[in-house]
Design a protein around this motif. Structure first.
Motif, mmCIF file in Angstrom:
data_model
loop_
_atom_site.group_PDB
_atom_site.id
_atom_site.type_symbol
_atom_site.label_atom_id
_atom_site.label_comp_id
_atom_site.label_asym_id
_atom_site.label_seq_id
_atom_site.Cartn_x
_atom_site.Cartn_y
_atom_site.Cartn_z
ATOM 1 N N LEU A 18 0.806 -1.221 0.000
ATOM 2 C CA LEU A 18 0.000 0.000 0.000
ATOM 3 C C LEU A 18 0.842 1.275 0.000
ATOM 4 C CD1 LEU A 18 -2.829 -0.995 2.499
ATOM 5 C CD2 LEU A 18 -2.995 -0.774 0.010
ATOM 6 N N ALA A 19 2.149 1.146 0.101
ATOM 7 C CA ALA A 19 3.026 2.324 0.169
ATOM 8 C C ALA A 19 2.809 3.287 -0.990
ATOM 9 C CB ALA A 19 4.486 1.897 0.272
ATOM 10 N N PRO A 20 2.671 2.829 -2.243
ATOM 11 C CA PRO A 20 2.415 3.800 -3.316
ATOM 12 C C PRO A 20 1.128 4.600 -3.082
ATOM 13 C CG PRO A 20 3.087 1.711 -4.267
ATOM 14 C CD PRO A 20 2.882 1.483 -2.792
ATOM 15 N N LEU A 21 0.106 3.949 -2.555
ATOM 16 C CA LEU A 21 -1.140 4.650 -2.239
ATOM 17 C C LEU A 21 -0.906 5.708 -1.161
ATOM 18 C CD1 LEU A 21 -4.250 4.945 -2.514
ATOM 19 C CD2 LEU A 21 -4.429 3.221 -0.709
ATOM 20 N N TYR A 22 -0.178 5.346 -0.124
ATOM 21 C CA TYR A 22 0.124 6.305 0.944
ATOM 22 C C TYR A 22 0.851 7.527 0.389
ATOM 23 C CZ TYR A 22 -0.733 2.334 4.136
ATOM 24 O OH TYR A 22 -1.282 1.273 4.803
ATOM 25 N N PHE A 23 1.857 7.282 -0.446
ATOM 26 C CA PHE A 23 2.611 8.404 -1.006
ATOM 27 C C PHE A 23 1.777 9.204 -1.994
ATOM 28 C CE2 PHE A 23 6.273 6.140 0.715
ATOM 29 C CZ PHE A 23 6.923 7.197 1.327
ATOM 30 N N GLY A 24 0.897 8.536 -2.722
ATOM 31 C CA GLY A 24 -0.006 9.254 -3.618
ATOM 32 C C GLY A 24 -0.914 10.194 -2.857
ATOM 33 N N VAL A 25 -1.457 9.728 -1.742
ATOM 34 C CA VAL A 25 -2.315 10.582 -0.910
ATOM 35 C C VAL A 25 -1.502 11.720 -0.317
ATOM 36 C CG1 VAL A 25 -3.715 10.636 1.200
ATOM 37 C CG2 VAL A 25 -3.999 8.762 -0.442
ATOM 38 N N LEU A 26 -0.274 11.432 0.107
ATOM 39 C CA LEU A 26 0.598 12.489 0.633
ATOM 40 C C LEU A 26 0.841 13.558 -0.428
ATOM 41 C CD1 LEU A 26 2.526 13.567 2.871
ATOM 42 C CD2 LEU A 26 4.336 12.255 1.724
ATOM 43 N N THR A 105 6.341 7.798 -8.901
ATOM 44 C CA THR A 105 7.750 8.054 -8.579
ATOM 45 C C THR A 105 8.240 7.076 -7.522
ATOM 46 O OG1 THR A 105 7.546 10.394 -9.133
ATOM 47 C CG2 THR A 105 9.361 9.787 -7.660
ATOM 48 N N PHE A 106 7.426 6.863 -6.491
ATOM 49 C CA PHE A 106 7.792 5.913 -5.445
ATOM 50 C C PHE A 106 7.963 4.506 -6.021
ATOM 51 C CE2 PHE A 106 6.647 2.642 -2.415
ATOM 52 C CZ PHE A 106 7.554 2.878 -1.400
ATOM 53 N N THR A 107 6.985 4.091 -6.827
ATOM 54 C CA THR A 107 7.020 2.738 -7.385
ATOM 55 C C THR A 107 8.239 2.539 -8.287
ATOM 56 O OG1 THR A 107 4.613 2.616 -7.282
ATOM 57 C CG2 THR A 107 5.714 1.055 -8.746
ATOM 58 N N LEU A 108 8.494 3.500 -9.152
ATOM 59 C CA LEU A 108 9.636 3.398 -10.061
ATOM 60 C C LEU A 108 10.956 3.395 -9.297
ATOM 61 C CD1 LEU A 108 10.641 3.290 -12.975
ATOM 62 C CD2 LEU A 108 10.625 5.790 -12.965
ATOM 63 N N ALA A 109 11.086 4.294 -8.328
ATOM 64 C CA ALA A 109 12.330 4.356 -7.544
ATOM 65 C C ALA A 109 12.532 3.074 -6.745
ATOM 66 C CB ALA A 109 12.320 5.571 -6.627
ATOM 67 N N ARG A 110 11.462 2.506 -6.218
ATOM 68 C CA ARG A 110 11.592 1.249 -5.454
ATOM 69 C C ARG A 110 12.018 0.106 -6.373
ATOM 70 N NH1 ARG A 110 6.637 -0.860 -1.934
ATOM 71 N NH2 ARG A 110 5.780 -1.148 -4.023
ATOM 72 N N MET A 111 11.501 0.098 -7.608
ATOM 73 C CA MET A 111 11.882 -0.949 -8.559
ATOM 74 C C MET A 111 13.348 -0.818 -8.981
ATOM 75 S SD MET A 111 8.447 -1.066 -10.953
ATOM 76 C CE MET A 111 9.404 -1.426 -12.386
ATOM 77 N N ALA A 121 12.685 9.917 -2.776
ATOM 78 C CA ALA A 121 12.276 10.413 -4.092
ATOM 79 C C ALA A 121 10.816 10.852 -4.085
ATOM 80 C CB ALA A 121 12.502 9.328 -5.152
ATOM 81 N N ALA A 122 9.954 10.064 -3.462
ATOM 82 C CA ALA A 122 8.521 10.399 -3.422
ATOM 83 C C ALA A 122 8.281 11.675 -2.615
ATOM 84 C CB ALA A 122 7.722 9.241 -2.860
ATOM 85 N N ILE A 123 8.942 11.798 -1.499
ATOM 86 C CA ILE A 123 8.752 13.001 -0.657
ATOM 87 C C ILE A 123 9.276 14.234 -1.369
ATOM 88 C CG2 ILE A 123 9.485 14.126 1.495
ATOM 89 C CD1 ILE A 123 9.278 11.281 2.780
#
Length: 130
Positions: A18-26, A105-111, A121-123
């Motif tokens: 769920l981390a991408p969702l959390y960062f998307g909401v942020l 951005t979070f998903t791509l950087a994590r991959m 990167a997401a922040i």
């Protein structure tokens, strides 16, 4: 009892999933914070004025000038019909796009790297557009 007749329990998504969702909401929250202030600046006012035209007038305008923005003006035309033309309302689609892009951005950087770099990167992405 037959295996196929047993209820299938789905596990809950993990925080990692769920981390991408959390960062998307942020990203959305940061982008939308105080978005009704300040008042429109030049390009925003021009976009709203263009989007508030009737559709025939909008298509005529796009035939002569600024056709590259046509899809945005058309989307904004219908958005304004639904939600009005306040600063908050017309800036909300961009804030939603920032939320989606932050999750991406979070998903791509994590991959490509790892979780720690993805968090940073997401922040950074969520904060910089503001």
């Amino acid at each position: 009892m037959n295996q196929s007749l047993r209820p299938q329990w789905r596990s809950r998504p993990t925080h990692r999933q769920l981390a991408p969702l959390y960062f998307g909401v942020l990203g959305l929250v940061i982008s939308v914070a105080a978005s009704w202030n300040p008042s429109y600046w030049g390009d925003e006012a021009a976009s709203v004025m263009s989007a508030e035209r009737s559709l025939p007038s909008l298509f005529r305008m796009l035939g002569t000038i600024d056709a590259v923005h046509g899809a945005y003006y058309l989307m904004l035309h219908f958005w304004i019909d639904l939600f009005g033309a306040s600063e908050f309302s017309t800036r909300l689609p961009s804030a939603i796009a920032i939320g989606v892009a932050t999750a991406g951005t979070f998903t791509l950087a994590r991959m490509l790297t790892g979780a720690r770099v993805a968090w940073i990167a997401a922040i950074v992405f969520a904060v910089l557009p503001g």
